[in-house]
Structures are given as structure tokens and as C-alpha cells.
Design a protein around this motif. Structure first.
Motif, PDB file in Angstrom:
ATOM      1  N   HIS A   1      -5.260 -16.118   2.121  1.00 57.32           N
ATOM      2  CA  HIS A   1      -5.560 -17.178   1.158  1.00 57.32           C
ATOM      3  C   HIS A   1      -4.363 -17.642   0.348  1.00 57.32           C
ATOM      4  O   HIS A   1      -4.405 -18.693  -0.273  1.00 57.32           O
ATOM      5  N   LYS A   2      -3.307 -16.844   0.335  1.00 54.79           N
ATOM      6  CA  LYS A   2      -2.140 -17.213  -0.464  1.00 54.79           C
ATOM      7  C   LYS A   2      -0.937 -17.339   0.445  1.00 54.79           C
ATOM      8  O   LYS A   2      -0.461 -16.348   0.987  1.00 54.79           O
ATOM      9  N   LYS A   3      -0.467 -18.543   0.611  1.00 55.02           N
ATOM     10  CA  LYS A   3       0.735 -18.754   1.419  1.00 55.02           C
ATOM     11  C   LYS A   3       1.928 -18.711   0.469  1.00 55.02           C
ATOM     12  O   LYS A   3       2.159 -19.657  -0.283  1.00 55.02           O
ATOM     13  N   LEU A   4       2.635 -17.592   0.471  1.00 56.40           N
ATOM     14  CA  LEU A   4       3.706 -17.417  -0.512  1.00 56.40           C
ATOM     15  C   LEU A   4       5.018 -18.006  -0.011  1.00 56.40           C
ATOM     16  O   LEU A   4       5.373 -17.852   1.146  1.00 56.40           O
ATOM     17  N   THR A   5       5.728 -18.677  -0.924  1.00 60.81           N
ATOM     18  CA  THR A   5       7.076 -19.100  -0.572  1.00 60.81           C
ATOM     19  C   THR A   5       7.996 -17.898  -0.755  1.00 60.81           C
ATOM     20  O   THR A   5       7.605 -16.894  -1.345  1.00 60.81           O
ATOM     21  N   LYS A   6       9.212 -18.007  -0.281  1.00 60.91           N
ATOM     22  CA  LYS A   6      10.143 -16.886  -0.316  1.00 60.91           C
ATOM     23  C   LYS A   6      10.382 -16.369  -1.731  1.00 60.91           C
ATOM     24  O   LYS A   6      10.417 -17.151  -2.671  1.00 60.91           O
ATOM     25  N   ASN A   7      10.589 -15.060  -1.832  1.00 59.87           N
ATOM     26  CA  ASN A   7      11.003 -14.475  -3.096  1.00 59.87           C
ATOM     27  C   ASN A   7      10.059 -14.759  -4.260  1.00 59.87           C
ATOM     28  O   ASN A   7      10.495 -15.046  -5.363  1.00 59.87           O
ATOM     29  N   THR A   8       8.772 -14.675  -3.985  1.00 60.82           N
ATOM     30  CA  THR A   8       7.765 -14.905  -5.021  1.00 60.82           C
ATOM     31  C   THR A   8       7.754 -13.720  -5.986  1.00 60.82           C
ATOM     32  O   THR A   8       7.933 -12.576  -5.574  1.00 60.82           O
ATOM     33  N   ARG A   9       7.527 -14.019  -7.265  1.00 63.86           N
ATOM     34  CA  ARG A   9       7.445 -12.945  -8.274  1.00 63.86           C
ATOM     35  C   ARG A   9       5.985 -12.653  -8.567  1.00 63.86           C
ATOM     36  O   ARG A   9       5.252 -13.528  -9.023  1.00 63.86           O
ATOM     37  N   ILE A  10       5.599 -11.412  -8.337  1.00 63.77           N
ATOM     38  CA  ILE A  10       4.189 -11.059  -8.443  1.00 63.77           C
ATOM     39  C   ILE A  10       3.976  -9.868  -9.370  1.00 63.77           C
ATOM     40  O   ILE A  10       4.554  -8.802  -9.172  1.00 63.77           O
ATOM     41  N   GLY A  11       3.154 -10.080 -10.374  1.00 63.64           N
ATOM     42  CA  GLY A  11       2.751  -8.979 -11.247  1.00 63.64           C
ATOM     43  C   GLY A  11       1.573  -8.278 -10.609  1.00 63.64           C
ATOM     44  O   GLY A  11       0.601  -8.919 -10.193  1.00 63.64           O
ATOM     45  N   LEU A  12       1.667  -6.953 -10.482  1.00 58.73           N
ATOM     46  CA  LEU A  12       0.604  -6.176  -9.859  1.00 58.73           C
ATOM     47  C   LEU A  12       0.399  -4.912 -10.677  1.00 58.73           C
ATOM     48  O   LEU A  12       1.097  -4.682 -11.658  1.00 58.73           O
ATOM     49  N   TYR A  13      -0.540  -4.086 -10.273  1.00 59.58           N
ATOM     50  CA  TYR A  13      -0.785  -2.833 -11.008  1.00 59.58           C
ATOM     51  C   TYR A  13      -0.916  -1.696 -10.007  1.00 59.58           C
ATOM     52  O   TYR A  13      -1.232  -1.923  -8.841  1.00 59.58           O
ATOM     53  N   LEU A  14      -0.646  -0.483 -10.472  1.00 61.91           N
ATOM     54  CA  LEU A  14      -0.889   0.700  -9.634  1.00 61.91           C
ATOM     55  C   LEU A  14      -2.306   1.185  -9.928  1.00 61.91           C
ATOM     56  O   LEU A  14      -2.702   1.298 -11.083  1.00 61.91           O
ATOM     57  N   SER A  15      -3.043   1.498  -8.869  1.00 66.62           N
ATOM     58  CA  SER A  15      -4.452   1.825  -9.022  1.00 66.62           C
ATOM     59  C   SER A  15      -4.675   3.147  -9.733  1.00 66.62           C
ATOM     60  O   SER A  15      -3.873   4.065  -9.637  1.00 66.62           O
ATOM     61  N   ASN A  16      -5.809   3.199 -10.417  1.00 68.74           N
ATOM     62  CA  ASN A  16      -6.172   4.352 -11.211  1.00 68.74           C
ATOM     63  C   ASN A  16      -7.702   4.345 -11.319  1.00 68.74           C
ATOM     64  O   ASN A  16      -8.312   3.294 -11.215  1.00 68.74           O
ATOM     65  N   ASP A  17      -8.328   5.501 -11.492  1.00 73.75           N
ATOM     66  CA  ASP A  17      -9.754   5.555 -11.796  1.00 73.75           C
ATOM     67  C   ASP A  17     -10.619   4.846 -10.735  1.00 73.75           C
ATOM     68  O   ASP A  17     -11.569   4.159 -11.071  1.00 73.75           O
ATOM     69  N   GLY A  18     -10.249   4.974  -9.459  1.00 81.06           N
ATOM     70  CA  GLY A  18     -11.079   4.373  -8.409  1.00 81.06           C
ATOM     71  C   GLY A  18     -10.857   2.880  -8.208  1.00 81.06           C
ATOM     72  O   GLY A  18     -11.580   2.247  -7.436  1.00 81.06           O
ATOM     73  N   GLU A  19      -9.892   2.311  -8.938  1.00 77.27           N
ATOM     74  CA  GLU A  19      -9.591   0.894  -8.736  1.00 77.27           C
ATOM     75  C   GLU A  19      -9.167   0.648  -7.297  1.00 77.27           C
ATOM     76  O   GLU A  19      -8.692   1.546  -6.614  1.00 77.27           O
ATOM     77  N   LEU A  20      -9.304  -0.580  -6.888  1.00 76.88           N
ATOM     78  CA  LEU A  20      -8.859  -0.987  -5.565  1.00 76.88           C
ATOM     79  C   LEU A  20      -7.411  -0.558  -5.366  1.00 76.88           C
ATOM     80  O   LEU A  20      -6.558  -0.839  -6.213  1.00 76.88           O
ATOM     81  N   ASP A  21      -7.144   0.133  -4.285  1.00 77.99           N
ATOM     82  CA  ASP A  21      -5.806   0.658  -4.021  1.00 77.99           C
ATOM     83  C   ASP A  21      -4.852  -0.480  -3.648  1.00 77.99           C
ATOM     84  O   ASP A  21      -5.040  -1.154  -2.637  1.00 77.99           O
ATOM     85  N   THR A  22      -3.833  -0.672  -4.461  1.00 80.28           N
ATOM     86  CA  THR A  22      -2.906  -1.793  -4.254  1.00 80.28           C
ATOM     87  C   THR A  22      -1.646  -1.389  -3.498  1.00 80.28           C
ATOM     88  O   THR A  22      -0.782  -2.223  -3.253  1.00 80.28           O
TER      89      THR A  22
END
Length: 202
Positions: free
Chosen positions: A45-66
């Protein structure tokens, strides 16, 4: 007292408790499959252009594993930024560049975060995407967080100024969907949520 009274809708804290439990009850295999599917679903669903900056999180407490998604993004030469709890005000998040060898530490919630290095901090509005955790979401895109309000406070200025960047996307397991969340005045619904099986857009 008649026993025909309609059951009152669940409170935010009850929903939070139920969904966190459902999420923690997912088996390792279910978590592994969800991680694979979210990875595929995101790039579909996301067509990323080169060198995109993405904020993400490390999973905890059963969250979706990223971890798989982070790995794919790094392989595709995109830049990953992880939340760090602000050292002074303690109620907002900073986003710091994350690489394979980044020194990490446990924060006050025992969640791994990069060791603060001011030269690696990216201002929120310079991120292209911010992929956010959530506890529950409903059919209208309302998001229920863990209750600390970190993302709400971090994004307050973003909403007030109606900024265009970053694009906000919630990540969740399919079991985290409820029909309707009780909404507070300050809640801002997400326009996009990705689960292992679906892509929601409002």
C-alpha cells in the motif's frame, strides 16, 4: 431493578485491559505470521521513494512485531527512527535514528530505545511516515493508546498546525479492532491503519 437494562458500553480502561490480554494471548506463531503479513501489507500500500524517513517502534506487551518490517526497510535503504522518551519533559517523544549497531537502553517502561544522541534526532516534521502503536481502534479510525498520552502530546502541535508531514499510520493486530471506542475531546482519529489482513483508510 429490572434485569432488562442494556449493558453499558465498556470504558476505555476496560477495553484497554481486554485487548491487551487478547494481544498477549497470541501464540508465537500467530505473532510471527502477523509480522510477515504486516511487512507485505505495508509495501503493497505504500510505494516509498528512496531514502524515506520512517518513525517506527519496537514491539512490547504483545504489540504487533515490527522487527521484520524494520529489517525490510533497512534492507531497502530507508532510514528508521525510534521513539525516545524526552529526557527533560518526560511526556513527549523524540525520534532518533536507528541502525543495526545503535547503542540501546531500557527506558522506564522496560522498552528498548536508542541511547540519546542529540545529533541523531530527527524533528517530527522531517519524518515522512510515523507508524504508531495502539491498543485498540474502531470502525471510524479512532485510536486508543496505552494511556500515557505520549503520542497525543508529541503530535499536539502537528494537529494544531495541520502539518502535512509525517503521514501517520497506526499498526495493529486484527484482534485489536472494536466496533466503537468511547471518544474524548482531544482524540484525533487516524486516517490510516494497517493490520496483517487489511488496510483501512478514512
Amino acid at each position: 431493578m429490572s434485569h432488562h437494562q442494556p449493558t453499558s458500553p465498556l470504558s476505555r480502561s476496560e477495553i484497554r485491559k481486554n485487548i491487551r490480554k487478547a494481544r498477549r494471548n497470541l501464540s508465537d506463531l500467530e505473532q510471527e505470521l502477523a509480522a510477515k503479513k504486516i511487512n507485505i501489507n505495508f509495501f503493497q500500500h505504500k510505494k516509498l521513494t528512496k531514502n524515506t524517513r520512517i518513525g517506527l517502534y519496537l514491539s512490547n506487551d504483545g504489540e504487533l512485531d515490527t522487527s521484520e518490517l524494520i529489517q525490510s526497510l533497512i534492507d531497502k535503504k530507508h532510514q528508521i527512527f525510534l521513539p525516545v522518551i524526552h529526557p527533560f519533559n518526560g511526556t513527549t517523544l523524540l525520534f532518533q535514528r536507528y541502525e543495526k549497531n545503535s547503542p540501546m537502553k531500557l527506558n522506564r517502561y522496560a522498552i528498548l530505545e536508542p541511547k540519546l544522541n542529540c545529533s541523531h534526532i530527527c524533528p517530527l516534521y522531517e519524518l515522512d511516515y510515523l507508524l504508531m502503536p495502539l491498543v485498540a481502534f474502531d470502525n471510524f479510525g479512532n485510536r486508543l493508546g496505552m494511556g500515557g498520552g505520549y503520542y497525543d502530546k508529541t503530535l499536539a502541535h502537528y494537529y494544531k498546525e495541520n502539518l502535512q508531514k509525517p503521514e501517520l499510520i497506526g499498526l495493529a493486530h486484527d484482534c485489536q479492532q472494536v466496533e466503537q471506542l468511547p471518544v474524548e475531546a482531544w482524540d484525533v482519529p487516524l486516517r490510516q491503519i494497517i493490520t496483517p489482513s487489511k488496510f483501512y483508510q478514512w
